[in-house]
Design a protein around this motif. Structure first.
Motif, PDB file in Angstrom:
ATOM      1  N   ARG A 236       0.834  -1.203   0.000  1.00 31.28           N
ATOM      2  CA  ARG A 236       0.000   0.000   0.000  1.00 31.28           C
ATOM      3  C   ARG A 236       0.874   1.261   0.000  1.00 31.28           C
ATOM      4  O   ARG A 236       0.622   2.215  -0.741  1.00 31.28           O
ATOM      5  N   GLY A 237       1.916   1.209   0.825  1.00 29.57           N
ATOM      6  CA  GLY A 237       2.800   2.368   0.942  1.00 29.57           C
ATOM      7  C   GLY A 237       3.470   2.703  -0.395  1.00 29.57           C
ATOM      8  O   GLY A 237       3.579   3.871  -0.773  1.00 29.57           O
ATOM      9  N   LEU A 238       3.886   1.658  -1.122  1.00 34.02           N
ATOM     10  CA  LEU A 238       4.523   1.910  -2.421  1.00 34.02           C
ATOM     11  C   LEU A 238       3.530   2.510  -3.407  1.00 34.02           C
ATOM     12  O   LEU A 238       3.836   3.473  -4.122  1.00 34.02           O
ATOM     13  N   LEU A 239       2.330   1.940  -3.437  1.00 34.40           N
ATOM     14  CA  LEU A 239       1.297   2.448  -4.356  1.00 34.40           C
ATOM     15  C   LEU A 239       0.988   3.913  -4.052  1.00 34.40           C
ATOM     16  O   LEU A 239       0.815   4.739  -4.945  1.00 34.40           O
ATOM     17  N   TRP A 240       0.935   4.219  -2.767  1.00 29.34           N
ATOM     18  CA  TRP A 240       0.629   5.579  -2.330  1.00 29.34           C
ATOM     19  C   TRP A 240       1.774   6.535  -2.702  1.00 29.34           C
ATOM     20  O   TRP A 240       1.559   7.597  -3.272  1.00 29.34           O
ATOM     21  N   GLY A 241       3.031   6.097  -2.411  1.00 31.44           N
ATOM     22  CA  GLY A 241       4.187   6.960  -2.620  1.00 31.44           C
ATOM     23  C   GLY A 241       4.348   7.356  -4.084  1.00 31.44           C
ATOM     24  O   GLY A 241       4.611   8.534  -4.396  1.00 31.44           O
ATOM     25  N   ILE A 242       4.133   6.394  -4.974  1.00 34.60           N
ATOM     26  CA  ILE A 242       4.270   6.694  -6.417  1.00 34.60           C
ATOM     27  C   ILE A 242       3.279   7.791  -6.798  1.00 34.60           C
ATOM     28  O   ILE A 242       3.612   8.754  -7.494  1.00 34.60           O
ATOM     29  N   ARG A 243       2.066   7.674  -6.298  1.00 32.88           N
ATOM     30  CA  ARG A 243       1.028   8.665  -6.648  1.00 32.88           C
ATOM     31  C   ARG A 243       1.291  10.030  -6.008  1.00 32.88           C
ATOM     32  O   ARG A 243       0.958  11.052  -6.584  1.00 32.88           O
ATOM     33  N   GLU A 244       1.908  10.013  -4.826  1.00 38.03           N
ATOM     34  CA  GLU A 244       2.254  11.301  -4.202  1.00 38.03           C
ATOM     35  C   GLU A 244       3.279  12.051  -5.054  1.00 38.03           C
ATOM     36  O   GLU A 244       3.230  13.271  -5.167  1.00 38.03           O
ATOM     37  N   LEU A 245       4.215  11.279  -5.651  1.00 32.36           N
ATOM     38  CA  LEU A 245       5.218  11.935  -6.502  1.00 32.36           C
ATOM     39  C   LEU A 245       4.580  12.416  -7.805  1.00 32.36           C
ATOM     40  O   LEU A 245       4.829  13.524  -8.263  1.00 32.36           O
ATOM     41  N   PRO A 388     -16.391  19.916  -1.011  1.00 31.62           N
ATOM     42  CA  PRO A 388     -15.756  20.680  -2.075  1.00 31.62           C
ATOM     43  C   PRO A 388     -14.230  20.556  -2.063  1.00 31.62           C
ATOM     44  O   PRO A 388     -13.606  20.557  -1.004  1.00 31.62           O
ATOM     45  N   ASN A 389     -13.647  20.436  -3.254  1.00 29.72           N
ATOM     46  CA  ASN A 389     -12.188  20.391  -3.437  1.00 29.72           C
ATOM     47  C   ASN A 389     -11.487  19.328  -2.595  1.00 29.72           C
ATOM     48  O   ASN A 389     -10.428  19.583  -2.000  1.00 29.72           O
ATOM     49  N   THR A 390     -12.082  18.156  -2.552  1.00 32.13           N
ATOM     50  CA  THR A 390     -11.409  17.033  -1.883  1.00 32.13           C
ATOM     51  C   THR A 390     -11.213  15.855  -2.843  1.00 32.13           C
ATOM     52  O   THR A 390     -10.723  14.807  -2.433  1.00 32.13           O
ATOM     53  N   GLY A 391     -11.614  16.019  -4.097  1.00 31.33           N
ATOM     54  CA  GLY A 391     -11.464  14.926  -5.070  1.00 31.33           C
ATOM     55  C   GLY A 391     -10.009  14.800  -5.517  1.00 31.33           C
ATOM     56  O   GLY A 391      -9.202  15.708  -5.332  1.00 31.33           O
ATOM     57  N   LEU A 392      -9.690  13.640  -6.093  1.00 34.52           N
ATOM     58  CA  LEU A 392      -8.329  13.403  -6.570  1.00 34.52           C
ATOM     59  C   LEU A 392      -8.363  13.011  -8.035  1.00 34.52           C
ATOM     60  O   LEU A 392      -9.295  12.334  -8.468  1.00 34.52           O
ATOM     61  N   GLY A 393      -7.321  13.422  -8.750  1.00 34.59           N
ATOM     62  CA  GLY A 393      -7.237  13.023 -10.147  1.00 34.59           C
ATOM     63  C   GLY A 393      -6.449  11.739 -10.333  1.00 34.59           C
ATOM     64  O   GLY A 393      -6.554  11.094 -11.365  1.00 34.59           O
ATOM     65  N   ASN A 394      -5.642  11.336  -9.348  1.00 38.00           N
ATOM     66  CA  ASN A 394      -4.729  10.228  -9.634  1.00 38.00           C
ATOM     67  C   ASN A 394      -4.557   9.244  -8.487  1.00 38.00           C
ATOM     68  O   ASN A 394      -3.777   8.318  -8.615  1.00 38.00           O
ATOM     69  N   SER A 395      -5.227   9.462  -7.350  1.00 37.41           N
ATOM     70  CA  SER A 395      -4.977   8.548  -6.236  1.00 37.41           C
ATOM     71  C   SER A 395      -6.297   8.122  -5.597  1.00 37.41           C
ATOM     72  O   SER A 395      -7.373   8.422  -6.117  1.00 37.41           O
ATOM     73  N   SER A 396      -6.190   7.443  -4.461  1.00 39.44           N
ATOM     74  CA  SER A 396      -7.367   6.818  -3.868  1.00 39.44           C
ATOM     75  C   SER A 396      -8.178   7.795  -3.026  1.00 39.44           C
ATOM     76  O   SER A 396      -7.650   8.425  -2.098  1.00 39.44           O
ATOM     77  N   MET A 397      -9.466   7.841  -3.314  1.00 44.04           N
ATOM     78  CA  MET A 397     -10.353   8.709  -2.530  1.00 44.04           C
ATOM     79  C   MET A 397     -10.435   8.268  -1.068  1.00 44.04           C
ATOM     80  O   MET A 397     -10.824   9.043  -0.197  1.00 44.04           O
ATOM     81  N   ILE A 398     -10.051   7.036  -0.798  1.00 45.49           N
ATOM     82  CA  ILE A 398     -10.155   6.559   0.583  1.00 45.49           C
ATOM     83  C   ILE A 398      -9.153   7.318   1.472  1.00 45.49           C
ATOM     84  O   ILE A 398      -9.399   7.536   2.659  1.00 45.49           O
ATOM     85  N   LEU A 399      -8.050   7.744   0.873  1.00 47.19           N
ATOM     86  CA  LEU A 399      -7.072   8.537   1.636  1.00 47.19           C
ATOM     87  C   LEU A 399      -7.706   9.851   2.078  1.00 47.19           C
ATOM     88  O   LEU A 399      -7.506  10.308   3.209  1.00 47.19           O
ATOM     89  N   MET A 400      -8.460  10.464   1.177  1.00 45.90           N
ATOM     90  CA  MET A 400      -9.102  11.743   1.498  1.00 45.90           C
ATOM     91  C   MET A 400     -10.224  11.525   2.522  1.00 45.90           C
ATOM     92  O   MET A 400     -10.387  12.300   3.467  1.00 45.90           O
ATOM     93  N   ILE A 401     -10.984  10.450   2.325  1.00 50.94           N
ATOM     94  CA  ILE A 401     -12.067  10.162   3.272  1.00 50.94           C
ATOM     95  C   ILE A 401     -11.484   9.985   4.674  1.00 50.94           C
ATOM     96  O   ILE A 401     -11.983  10.552   5.648  1.00 50.94           O
ATOM     97  N   GLU A 402     -10.409   9.222   4.781  1.00 49.98           N
ATOM     98  CA  GLU A 402      -9.841   8.976   6.120  1.00 49.98           C
ATOM     99  C   GLU A 402      -9.301  10.263   6.746  1.00 49.98           C
ATOM    100  O   GLU A 402      -9.380  10.441   7.963  1.00 49.98           O
ATOM    101  N   SER A 403      -8.785  11.179   5.916  1.00 51.23           N
ATOM    102  CA  SER A 403      -8.353  12.472   6.464  1.00 51.23           C
ATOM    103  C   SER A 403      -9.555  13.221   7.013  1.00 51.23           C
ATOM    104  O   SER A 403      -9.500  13.818   8.095  1.00 51.23           O
ATOM    105  N   GLN A 404     -10.643  13.198   6.275  1.00 50.19           N
ATOM    106  CA  GLN A 404     -11.830  13.910   6.745  1.00 50.19           C
ATOM    107  C   GLN A 404     -12.396  13.264   8.010  1.00 50.19           C
ATOM    108  O   GLN A 404     -12.980  13.942   8.851  1.00 50.19           O
ATOM    109  N   LEU A 405     -12.186  11.971   8.143  1.00 53.82           N
ATOM    110  CA  LEU A 405     -12.658  11.300   9.361  1.00 53.82           C
ATOM    111  C   LEU A 405     -11.786  11.666  10.567  1.00 53.82           C
ATOM    112  O   LEU A 405     -12.282  11.724  11.692  1.00 53.82           O
TER     113      LEU A 405
END
Ligand SMILES: Cc1cc2nc3c(=O)[nH]c(=O)nc-3n(C[C@H](O)[C@H](O)[C@H](O)COP(=O)(O)OP(=O)(O)OC[C@H]3O[C@@H](n4cnc5c(N)ncnc54)[C@H](O)[C@@H]3O)c2cc1C
Length: 510
Positions: A236-245, A388-405
């Motif tokens: 998971r960490g690798l998948l996430w890191g690539i998208r962060e870059l 508003p303005n929490t969508g992503l163009g290239n990564s997992s929305m679950i990351l954003m949902i968990e931040s909002q939680l």
């Protein structure tokens, strides 16, 4: 409301997709058990319950497109299909003992803030309750959008939207029109092309389509993930890191994306040999401006003899005949709309009436805006998940949902610290300040400079949907609630009697 007894809860969560179920888990972990999850459908799952079209799968790898607190060592494919994701969400509901909180067939019809009682009156299909806090997780892609095409009423065949697939309708041998070329359409086309008689694709704008690294996850990998759970986290960490870059190019250096266009062109060139078709399918905007789609099977399907690509939007229907804006015509038996969802006009907003008696939709008529993607001025103790303005163009929305939680969890803590009957209303200046910073960053991004018109933009051309940064930045911005950004609202003395928790409360006539 009448002067009768009614149910009161600490929190009402709306929706039971990733957002609503995640909120439920998080509330329980915070020790909040007095909450309900109100779901309009007859099952949990949100997106993954409603979208059952042929070929439906996630386009972010499963090990990243899942909750961090509920890793699944058994994902069958790198990009798992809809059924497995739906099963996963059912499993989450069971594992975290959420069922007793969930009320199915309970569509929320209206939410009204009571300035005296400091609670939300929540009118549902099953009756009315009140809640101190409302968490709206109704989904960014939940209400299908179908264009109002002139003559649609004259069409004698079958019509449905990709998110409401009619499994009783047999497509075999039929002449089918697919309207749209978004993320759903490019999964549907290869899944149905072999069985339909003729497939006509109405394409307003061609998407950029990249190869998809989709494969079975081997038994050995799954065994390893089960035996050594940290390996799932590493993956998971690798998948996430690539998208962060990657996102740096989207947000700061869109010109660098030109190199990525070459990969997408080669992906097309491998399957599409006809120069005329290739010209139709080649986008004229920067890759990433619209959502980048992933497929190894879309172009090969379009190259088949039973497929026509009409490089123009549908403009009119005359009986069985579909007429495109460029005048070309096709006779069909069925129309599948892959035309997306109500995104920038969040449907629940019409049903929420805040402290000033104004609806959220009215308040947002110049464009959606919420402090840290969550709270809107004039709507105390009301929080949107994937606001508003929490969508992503290239990564997992679950990351954003968990931040909002995380933000929700701290919000609940802050209410407890303040104590008594209290609500938090985001200051107008804080909402505007946040939104100005977001929009300022947006100016440089590929979504604003890429030369396309996408569903990320609202009717004023403003991008009110995408987060213009990394998921790490959003996580930091939502780690804590800054109470200084809020007006603290206390109940008038007369209304300040203690309220019941999860029980019946007495409400006077209003
Ligand atoms: C086909 C498809 C594929 C996708 N693939 C990906 C992907 O690969 N990666 C990714 O990051 N994102 C993807 N997404 C985006 C996806 O929507 C989010 O990732 C995520 O599923 C959203 O979860 P949610 O809980 O916010 O919304 P949803 O899953 O849409 O759930 C919202 C729930 O709220 C309920 N609801 C709505 N209004 C009311 C009401 N008034 N009263 C009661 N209940 C109500 C709905 O019935 C629904 O159950 C995809 C979306 C679609 C449509």
């Amino acid at each position: 409301m009448t002067g009768q007894e009614h149910e009161h809860v600490r929190v009402a969560v709306i929706g039971s997709g990733f957002g609503g179920l995640g909120a439920a888990v998080r509330l329980r972990r915070e020790g909040v058990t007095d909450f309900v999850v109100l779901e309009r459908a007859d099952a949990v799952g949100g997106t993954w319950r409603d979208n059952s079209y042929p070929g439906c799968a996630c386009d972010v790898p499963s090990h990243l497109y899942s909750f961090s607190f509920a890793p699944n060592p058994d994902w069958p494919r790198t990009f798992s299909g809809q059924e497995r994701i739906r099963e996963y969400l059912e499993h989450v509901a069971d594992t975290f003992r959420l069922r007793s909180h969930i009320r199915l067939n309970s569509e929320v019809k209206q939410l009204r803030w009571d300035n005296e009682k400091l609670w939300w009156e929540v009118a549902t299909a099953q009756g009315t309750l009140t809640a101190d806090v409302v968490v709206s997780a109704t989904g960014p892609l939940s209400d299908p959008k179908t264009p109002d095409v002139p003559g649609i009423d004259t069409f004698p065949g079958k019509v449905f939207h990709s998110a409401r697939w009619d499994h009783d309708y047999d497509l075999r041998g039929k002449r089918v029109a697919m309207i749209g070329t978004g993320a759903s359409a490019i999964q549907i086309v290869p899944a149905i092309q072999k069985e339909v008689g003729r497939l006509t694709l109405f394409q307003r704008t061609p998407p950029w389509v990249m190869p998809r690294a989709d494969r079975d996850i081997t038994k050995a990998e799954r065994w390893l993930h089960r035996q050594l759970p940290f390996t799932t986290q590493v993956r998971r960490g690798l998948l996430w890191g690539i998208r962060e870059l990657q996102v740096q190019a989207f947000t700061k250096r869109p010109n660098e994306l030109g190199m990525v266009e070459q990969i997408a062109k080669r992906n097309m060139g491998r399957a599409i040999k006809d120069p005329a078709l290739r010209a139709k399918l080649t986008p004229d905007y920067r890759i990433g401006c619209k959502r980048i789609l992933l497929s190894n099977t879309y172009y090969p399907a379009l190259a088949q003899p039973n497929v026509d690509v009409v490089a123009s939007g549908l403009s009119e229907i005359r009986g069985n005949t579909l007429v495109a804006a460029d005048g070309s015509e096709a006779e069909v038996d069925a129309i599948v709309f892959g035309t997306g969802f109500h995104v920038t006009d969040m449907p629940i907003a019409q049903r929420v009436v805040g402290a000033d008696g104004v609806s959220l939709a009215e308040s947002w008529k110049g464009g959606m805006a919420a402090l840290r993607g969550a709270t809107a001025h004039g709507f105390p103790n009301f929080m949107t998940v994937i606001g508003p303005n929490t969508g992503l163009g290239n990564s997992s929305m679950i990351l954003m949902i968990e931040s909002q939680l995380n933000y929700l969890a701290d919000y609940m803590r802050q209410l407890d610290v303040l104590g008594g009957r209290v609500a938090l209303n985001p200051r107008e200046s804080a909402v505007n300040g946040w939104n100005n910073r977001v929009q300022d960053r947006m100016k440089r991004t590929v979504w604003n400079t890429g030369g396309c018109n996408s569903w990320y933009l609202d009717e004023n051309g403003v991008n009110t949907t995408v987060w213009p940064g990394t998921t790490t930045e959003f996580r930091q911005a939502t780690r804590h609630v800054d109470v200084g950004e809020y007006e603290i609202v206390r109940a008038p003395a007369a209304a300040a009697e203690p309220r019941s928790r999860g029980k019946k409360a007495q409400v006077s006539a209003a």
